[in-house]
Design a protein around this motif. Sequence first.
Motif, PDB file in Angstrom:
ATOM      1  N   ILE A  48      73.373 122.779  69.981  1.00  0.00           N
ATOM      2  CA  ILE A  48      74.285 122.076  71.106  1.00  0.00           C
ATOM      3  C   ILE A  48      73.936 120.913  71.477  1.00  0.00           C
ATOM      4  CG2 ILE A  48      75.718 122.819  73.007  1.00  0.00           C
ATOM      5  CD1 ILE A  48      76.014 124.888  72.428  1.00  0.00           C
ATOM      6  N   ILE A  49      73.869 120.094  71.451  1.00  0.00           N
ATOM      7  CA  ILE A  49      73.673 118.516  72.102  1.00  0.00           C
ATOM      8  C   ILE A  49      74.364 118.017  73.193  1.00  0.00           C
ATOM      9  CG2 ILE A  49      72.666 116.401  72.387  1.00  0.00           C
ATOM     10  CD1 ILE A  49      72.863 116.666  68.861  1.00  0.00           C
ATOM     11  N   LEU A  50      73.868 117.855  74.825  1.00  0.00           N
ATOM     12  CA  LEU A  50      74.459 117.439  75.847  1.00  0.00           C
ATOM     13  C   LEU A  50      74.110 115.988  75.795  1.00  0.00           C
ATOM     14  CD1 LEU A  50      76.280 117.578  77.785  1.00  0.00           C
ATOM     15  CD2 LEU A  50      73.914 118.308  79.659  1.00  0.00           C
ATOM     16  N   LEU A  51      75.144 114.907  76.219  1.00  0.00           N
ATOM     17  CA  LEU A  51      75.522 113.870  76.231  1.00  0.00           C
ATOM     18  C   LEU A  51      75.853 113.464  77.440  1.00  0.00           C
ATOM     19  CD1 LEU A  51      77.056 112.657  73.458  1.00  0.00           C
ATOM     20  CD2 LEU A  51      74.314 113.574  73.339  1.00  0.00           C
ATOM     21  N   VAL A  52      74.794 112.240  78.471  1.00  0.00           N
ATOM     22  CA  VAL A  52      74.363 111.985  79.782  1.00  0.00           C
ATOM     23  C   VAL A  52      74.586 110.822  79.774  1.00  0.00           C
ATOM     24  CG1 VAL A  52      73.833 112.448  82.268  1.00  0.00           C
ATOM     25  CG2 VAL A  52      73.322 114.275  80.612  1.00  0.00           C
TER      26      VAL A  52
ATOM     27  N   GLN B 216      75.194 125.942  77.359  1.00  0.00           N
ATOM     28  CA  GLN B 216      73.465 126.171  77.081  1.00  0.00           C
ATOM     29  C   GLN B 216      72.896 125.636  74.838  1.00  0.00           C
ATOM     30  OE1 GLN B 216      72.622 130.654  76.399  1.00  0.00           O
ATOM     31  NE2 GLN B 216      73.276 131.042  78.116  1.00  0.00           N
ATOM     32  N   PRO B 217      72.856 124.013  75.841  1.00  0.00           N
ATOM     33  CA  PRO B 217      72.497 123.436  74.847  1.00  0.00           C
ATOM     34  C   PRO B 217      70.916 123.400  75.165  1.00  0.00           C
ATOM     35  CG  PRO B 217      72.748 122.018  76.892  1.00  0.00           C
ATOM     36  CD  PRO B 217      73.496 123.711  77.461  1.00  0.00           C
ATOM     37  N   GLN B 218      70.651 122.741  73.390  1.00  0.00           N
ATOM     38  CA  GLN B 218      68.943 123.054  73.520  1.00  0.00           C
ATOM     39  C   GLN B 218      68.059 121.190  73.359  1.00  0.00           C
ATOM     40  OE1 GLN B 218      71.363 124.387  71.127  1.00  0.00           O
ATOM     41  NE2 GLN B 218      70.470 125.963  70.128  1.00  0.00           N
ATOM     42  N   TYR B 219      69.064 120.859  73.635  1.00  0.00           N
ATOM     43  CA  TYR B 219      69.205 119.096  73.637  1.00  0.00           C
ATOM     44  C   TYR B 219      69.558 118.542  74.717  1.00  0.00           C
ATOM     45  CZ  TYR B 219      67.231 120.547  69.315  1.00  0.00           C
ATOM     46  OH  TYR B 219      66.238 121.357  67.628  1.00  0.00           O
ATOM     47  N   LEU B 220      68.811 117.085  75.767  1.00  0.00           N
ATOM     48  CA  LEU B 220      69.317 116.621  76.146  1.00  0.00           C
ATOM     49  C   LEU B 220      69.549 115.173  76.375  1.00  0.00           C
ATOM     50  CD1 LEU B 220      69.907 119.328  78.099  1.00  0.00           C
ATOM     51  CD2 LEU B 220      69.660 117.850  79.479  1.00  0.00           C
TER      52      LEU B 220
END
Length: 297
Positions: free
Chosen positions: A79-83, A140-144
Amino acid sequence: MTNLFNFLFAKSIGLYINLMSFVFPKKASQLAYAFFSEPRTGKLSKNNLPKILQESQTETFQHNEHHFQTYTWKGNDTIILLVHGWESNASRWENIMPYLRKSGSTVIAIDAPAHGLSSGKEFSIPKYAEFIHIVVEKFQPQYLIGHSIGGNTCLYYQSVYQNALVKKMVILGAPSDFKILLHNYIALLSLNSKISAALEKHYLDHFKLKLEHFSGQLFASKLDIKGLVAHDVDDTVVSFDEGKKIASTWKNVRFIETSGLGHSLHDDDLYKKVAHFLFEDLTPSDGYRNLSEGDGV
């Protein structure tokens, strides 16, 4: 002509606030903060979402008196979260999306406070970080991945929350020193010393941080996770030196210097390197520079 109009408008607003500060100092400082913290663009309409966001699963979260929006493109358990950054929204990630989804990952994007479909008029990094924490706790993303002030927010978030779920972080075109942003605003409007002091006091009172401590360089020094920082030498919005500051204190970081991409950093080659960093280990042949090996910062 447009630049001249914007210059005169900014100076006239500053003059108005300066004059008010001698009669109604509290109201003047509130107005100065409002102009600084309220984005003028970046909002979205539910009835006219960009196509990339229409393809996602949307979810609205309630947090205190505000709500904020997320968009999910379903994939596997990675899971990747984009900000996103200032005066933008979750649609800014359209160009990088194919490179992230090619891995099969689940991708989640968030609208910042007062941006996109999120509520409010005021943006602040601590509030944005609160939104991020809610999303991280649920998904629970592993990457931001963060762009511009969104990148600074990612650094602030991880330095404060020290979330063990996050394994890697990508920072694109981010400012380091918040004090520089605030002082640039003060200079743009030619605000007097009373207003300048009041703005600094506002951040100390509300966020319990002195401006010199509100620094991506300082936040990065507290991180143990792997990082990738990319910044363009032709960035006219955020100085290239800001990216170097962030990378200089990060214990486990790779730094990519680009040219000709400006602040947006939209580039197929860069996005390939970002995807490679997230899903495999980069090697020097991939085009990154390690600041611990002779970059002089």
